[in-house]
Design a protein around this motif. Structure first.
Motif, PDB file in Angstrom:
ATOM      1  N   ARG A  92      62.478  -5.255 100.590  1.00 46.59           N
ATOM      2  CA  ARG A  92      63.266  -6.627 100.968  1.00 46.59           C
ATOM      3  C   ARG A  92      64.277  -6.815  99.879  1.00 46.59           C
ATOM      4  N   LYS A  93      64.389  -6.116  98.688  1.00 43.63           N
ATOM      5  CA  LYS A  93      65.118  -6.254  97.618  1.00 43.63           C
ATOM      6  C   LYS A  93      64.898  -5.131  96.660  1.00 43.63           C
ATOM      7  N   ASP A  99      63.704  -4.917  85.366  1.00 43.93           N
ATOM      8  CA  ASP A  99      62.711  -5.585  86.234  1.00 43.93           C
ATOM      9  C   ASP A  99      61.293  -5.125  85.864  1.00 43.93           C
ATOM     10  N   SER A 122      56.298  -7.115  93.606  1.00 43.35           N
ATOM     11  CA  SER A 122      57.152  -8.293  93.461  1.00 43.35           C
ATOM     12  C   SER A 122      57.741  -8.094  92.073  1.00 43.35           C
ATOM     13  N   GLY A 124      59.664 -10.610  89.603  1.00 44.17           N
ATOM     14  CA  GLY A 124      59.799 -12.082  89.303  1.00 44.17           C
ATOM     15  C   GLY A 124      59.272 -13.217  90.407  1.00 44.17           C
ATOM     16  N   GLY A 125      58.281 -12.952  90.906  1.00 41.94           N
ATOM     17  CA  GLY A 125      57.761 -13.681  91.783  1.00 41.94           C
ATOM     18  C   GLY A 125      58.157 -13.732  93.263  1.00 41.94           C
ATOM     19  N   GLU A 126      59.305 -12.734  93.314  1.00 45.36           N
ATOM     20  CA  GLU A 126      59.681 -12.573  94.793  1.00 45.36           C
ATOM     21  C   GLU A 126      59.253 -11.130  95.182  1.00 45.36           C
ATOM     22  N   VAL A 127      58.856 -11.248  96.479  1.00 45.41           N
ATOM     23  CA  VAL A 127      58.056  -9.968  97.068  1.00 45.41           C
ATOM     24  C   VAL A 127      59.445  -9.010  97.506  1.00 45.41           C
ATOM     25  N   VAL A 128      59.368  -7.906  96.963  1.00 47.71           N
ATOM     26  CA  VAL A 128      60.266  -6.640  96.810  1.00 47.71           C
ATOM     27  C   VAL A 128      59.998  -5.587  98.031  1.00 47.71           C
ATOM     28  N   SER A 129      58.396  -5.276  97.986  1.00 46.24           N
ATOM     29  CA  SER A 129      57.993  -4.605  99.193  1.00 46.24           C
ATOM     30  C   SER A 129      56.499  -4.562  99.557  1.00 46.24           C
ATOM     31  N   GLU A 130      56.179  -4.376 100.846  1.00 47.74           N
ATOM     32  CA  GLU A 130      54.680  -4.404 101.303  1.00 47.74           C
ATOM     33  C   GLU A 130      54.571  -3.551 101.986  1.00 47.74           C
TER      34      GLU A 130
END
Length: 137
Positions: A92-93, A99, A122, A124-130
């Motif tokens: 996602r990012k 980081d 994640s 900073g609390g933001e999901v970057v991958s799953e």
């Protein structure tokens, strides 16, 4: 954070520069783990990915999630686990130097020799991958 957990290198068969877990933050035996990886300009994989715009490769984010999953079951087995499936991977990012990647994995099913995990990463609390990850012995 607690220093009560072993170093990931004491459990995983990987060694520098391929060990992608710096520290175990939380651990529920055979259930769930939270780990971290600090991303630095000094990480070898960033040297050529990409020139003047370093980004952690998605394949290595997946590998970090697989290593975290291996830590959940790794101390219980005498054999090495192998990555055998990645399901529904999403990125996602971008993850960049500076980081702190927080990696989570939960064991959702075991059908020995197959172990199935739900994983995420994640910043900073933001999901970057799953991804769904399966390991087999």
């Amino acid at each position: 954070m607690s220093d009560l957990y072993p170093f990931p290198s004491e459990i995983l068969p990987h060694s520098y520069p391929f060990i992608l877990i710096d520290k175990i933050v939380e651990f529920e035996e055979e259930k769930r783990i939270v780990c971290l990886k600090n991303i630095s300009n000094n990480d070898e994989f960033l040297q050529g990915h990409f020139k003047n715009n370093p980004v952690m490769p998605g394949s290595l984010i997946l590998e970090a999630m697989a290593q975290a999953s291996g830590l959940i079951i790794g101390s219980k087995k005498s054999k090495m686990a192998y990555l055998c499936r990645v399901k529904d991977a999403k990125f996602r990012k971008p993850v960049v130097p500076g980081d702190q990647l927080i990696i989570t994995s939960s064991l959702i099913d075991k059908l020995p020799p197959l172990y199935i995990f739900e994983t995420g990463a994640s910043v900073g609390g933001e999901v970057v991958s799953e991804a769904g990850i399966s390991l087999s012995f």
